[in-house]
Design a protein around this motif. Sequence first.
Motif, mmCIF file in Angstrom:
data_model
loop_
_atom_site.group_PDB
_atom_site.id
_atom_site.type_symbol
_atom_site.label_atom_id
_atom_site.label_comp_id
_atom_site.label_asym_id
_atom_site.label_seq_id
_atom_site.Cartn_x
_atom_site.Cartn_y
_atom_site.Cartn_z
ATOM 1 N N GLU A 1 0.849 -1.197 0.000
ATOM 2 C CA GLU A 1 0.000 0.000 0.000
ATOM 3 C C GLU A 1 0.879 1.239 0.000
ATOM 4 O OE1 GLU A 1 -3.830 0.253 0.838
ATOM 5 O OE2 GLU A 1 -3.374 -1.391 -0.534
ATOM 6 N N TRP A 2 0.814 1.998 -1.084
ATOM 7 C CA TRP A 2 1.656 3.199 -1.158
ATOM 8 C C TRP A 2 0.923 4.327 -1.858
ATOM 9 C CZ3 TRP A 2 2.158 4.667 -6.126
ATOM 10 C CH2 TRP A 2 2.052 3.672 -7.109
ATOM 11 N N LEU A 3 1.462 5.502 -1.626
ATOM 12 C CA LEU A 3 0.927 6.721 -2.246
ATOM 13 C C LEU A 3 2.119 7.572 -2.648
ATOM 14 C CD1 LEU A 3 -1.965 8.219 -2.466
ATOM 15 C CD2 LEU A 3 -1.118 9.593 -0.581
ATOM 16 N N GLU A 4 2.046 8.220 -3.800
ATOM 17 C CA GLU A 4 3.114 9.133 -4.198
ATOM 18 C C GLU A 4 2.575 10.531 -4.383
ATOM 19 O OE1 GLU A 4 6.126 5.946 -6.321
ATOM 20 O OE2 GLU A 4 4.849 7.185 -7.606
ATOM 21 N N LEU A 5 3.375 11.489 -3.951
ATOM 22 C CA LEU A 5 3.015 12.895 -4.068
ATOM 23 C C LEU A 5 3.992 13.554 -5.034
ATOM 24 C CD1 LEU A 5 1.921 11.921 -1.274
ATOM 25 C CD2 LEU A 5 2.427 14.179 -0.367
ATOM 26 N N LEU A 6 3.483 14.230 -6.024
ATOM 27 C CA LEU A 6 4.344 14.996 -6.915
ATOM 28 C C LEU A 6 4.481 16.399 -6.330
ATOM 29 C CD1 LEU A 6 5.912 15.361 -9.556
ATOM 30 C CD2 LEU A 6 3.736 15.924 -10.672
ATOM 31 N N LEU A 7 5.731 16.729 -5.947
ATOM 32 C CA LEU A 7 5.971 18.005 -5.263
ATOM 33 C C LEU A 7 6.715 18.949 -6.197
ATOM 34 C CD1 LEU A 7 7.081 16.617 -1.779
ATOM 35 C CD2 LEU A 7 4.767 17.256 -2.549
ATOM 36 N N GLU A 8 5.975 19.816 -6.825
ATOM 37 C CA GLU A 8 6.604 20.791 -7.706
ATOM 38 C C GLU A 8 7.066 21.992 -6.886
ATOM 39 O OE1 GLU A 8 3.349 21.110 -10.543
ATOM 40 O OE2 GLU A 8 4.599 20.016 -11.976
ATOM 41 N N PRO A 9 8.033 22.748 -7.421
ATOM 42 C CA PRO A 9 8.440 23.959 -6.693
ATOM 43 C C PRO A 9 7.217 24.858 -6.477
ATOM 44 C CG PRO A 9 9.886 23.564 -8.583
ATOM 45 C CD PRO A 9 8.762 22.569 -8.681
ATOM 46 N N GLY A 10 7.130 25.399 -5.297
ATOM 47 C CA GLY A 10 5.993 26.267 -4.980
ATOM 48 C C GLY A 10 4.797 25.526 -4.414
ATOM 49 N N SER A 11 4.923 24.181 -4.321
ATOM 50 C CA SER A 11 3.790 23.418 -3.767
ATOM 51 C C SER A 11 3.915 23.296 -2.257
ATOM 52 C CB SER A 11 3.730 22.024 -4.399
ATOM 53 O OG SER A 11 4.849 21.248 -3.990
ATOM 54 N N LEU A 12 2.791 23.029 -1.633
ATOM 55 C CA LEU A 12 2.739 22.728 -0.200
ATOM 56 C C LEU A 12 2.206 21.309 -0.055
ATOM 57 C CD1 LEU A 12 2.636 23.642 2.876
ATOM 58 C CD2 LEU A 12 0.238 24.234 2.442
ATOM 59 N N TYR A 13 2.838 20.520 0.806
ATOM 60 C CA TYR A 13 2.222 19.230 1.150
ATOM 61 C C TYR A 13 1.907 19.223 2.632
ATOM 62 C CZ TYR A 13 6.686 17.672 3.116
ATOM 63 O OH TYR A 13 7.820 17.568 3.883
ATOM 64 N N ILE A 14 0.899 18.461 2.981
ATOM 65 C CA ILE A 14 0.521 18.305 4.383
ATOM 66 C C ILE A 14 0.357 16.806 4.645
ATOM 67 C CG2 ILE A 14 -1.194 18.887 6.164
ATOM 68 C CD1 ILE A 14 -2.012 21.293 4.329
ATOM 69 N N LEU A 15 1.000 16.334 5.705
ATOM 70 C CA LEU A 15 0.813 14.943 6.150
ATOM 71 C C LEU A 15 0.228 14.992 7.546
ATOM 72 C CD1 LEU A 15 4.308 13.370 5.229
ATOM 73 C CD2 LEU A 15 2.244 13.498 3.797
ATOM 74 N N ARG A 16 -0.877 14.306 7.745
ATOM 75 C CA ARG A 16 -1.429 14.267 9.104
ATOM 76 C C ARG A 16 -2.078 12.916 9.372
ATOM 77 N NH1 ARG A 16 -4.593 19.419 7.849
ATOM 78 N NH2 ARG A 16 -5.609 18.852 5.924
ATOM 79 N N GLY A 17 -2.380 12.686 10.630
ATOM 80 C CA GLY A 17 -3.071 11.450 11.017
ATOM 81 C C GLY A 17 -2.397 10.230 10.428
ATOM 82 N N PRO A 18 -3.171 9.392 9.722
ATOM 83 C CA PRO A 18 -2.618 8.131 9.202
ATOM 84 C C PRO A 18 -1.427 8.345 8.269
ATOM 85 C CG PRO A 18 -4.830 8.557 8.291
ATOM 86 C CD PRO A 18 -4.598 9.555 9.391
ATOM 87 N N ALA A 19 -1.431 9.425 7.486
ATOM 88 C CA ALA A 19 -0.311 9.660 6.566
ATOM 89 C C ALA A 19 0.964 9.962 7.341
ATOM 90 C CB ALA A 19 -0.632 10.811 5.612
#
Length: 218
Positions: free
Chosen positions: A157-175
């Motif tokens: 079970e996996w997930l990928e995030l594409l993080l471009e310059p200027g992006s914000l990511y948020i990881l919370r709870g289960p992530a």
Amino acid sequence: MVWSSQRALGALRAPGAWPGWLRGSGPAVLRRLRGAAVVRPGFLSAAEEETLKRELDPELRRRRYEYDHWDEAIHGFRETEKSHWSEASQAILQRVRAAAFPPALAQFPMVHVLDLHQNGYIKPHVDSIKFCGSIIAGLSLLSPSVMRLVDTQDPQEWLELLLEPGSLYILRGPARYNFSHQILRDEESFFGEHRVPRGRRISVICRSLPEGEPGPPN
Ligand code: OGA
Ligand code: MN
């Protein structure tokens, strides 16, 4: 937020379409992490990106990239914990905090700035619960990258995030707690079919305080 998940789900139904910013091992993981792993592309304006780069680059360049710490999750990096910021940057960080944290949640006043060399990468890890609470919010500057989350109980079970310059990511709870996260090295830096060449990348990371800790003094 929901929007990127919907985009990603849409992309699963329509192979070949622009994949959005999230892709996973299947619809179940996307459902499970909806709202828990979030990418907001273009969170920063070009001017805001420039402001942060100009402020951070000279400070980072005073340090040397570190390699080869066998026990380290991060290879080819230099970093700083920053508490003093220009007014323009403070306004940007305020926007990040407002987007990522509920007002009552105590946050680290210091911001973690991590500079990954173009050959640098971050191995799978879960942030220590001693030093980090339930929410991690990161801005990406300079180079795009791929962040991969893997279920610590079930590596299928996996997930990928594409993080471009200027992006914000948020990881919370289960992530944040039930999945490891990593930043792929250049040779492995693909988002599906899409090659994501890795250059030097700076991330600016805000974290909530570990639960049960008193908040920072005002
Ligand atoms: C970390 C980390 C991610 C990033 O420093 O623990 O996972 O975006 N950083 O640089
Ligand atoms: Mn981490």
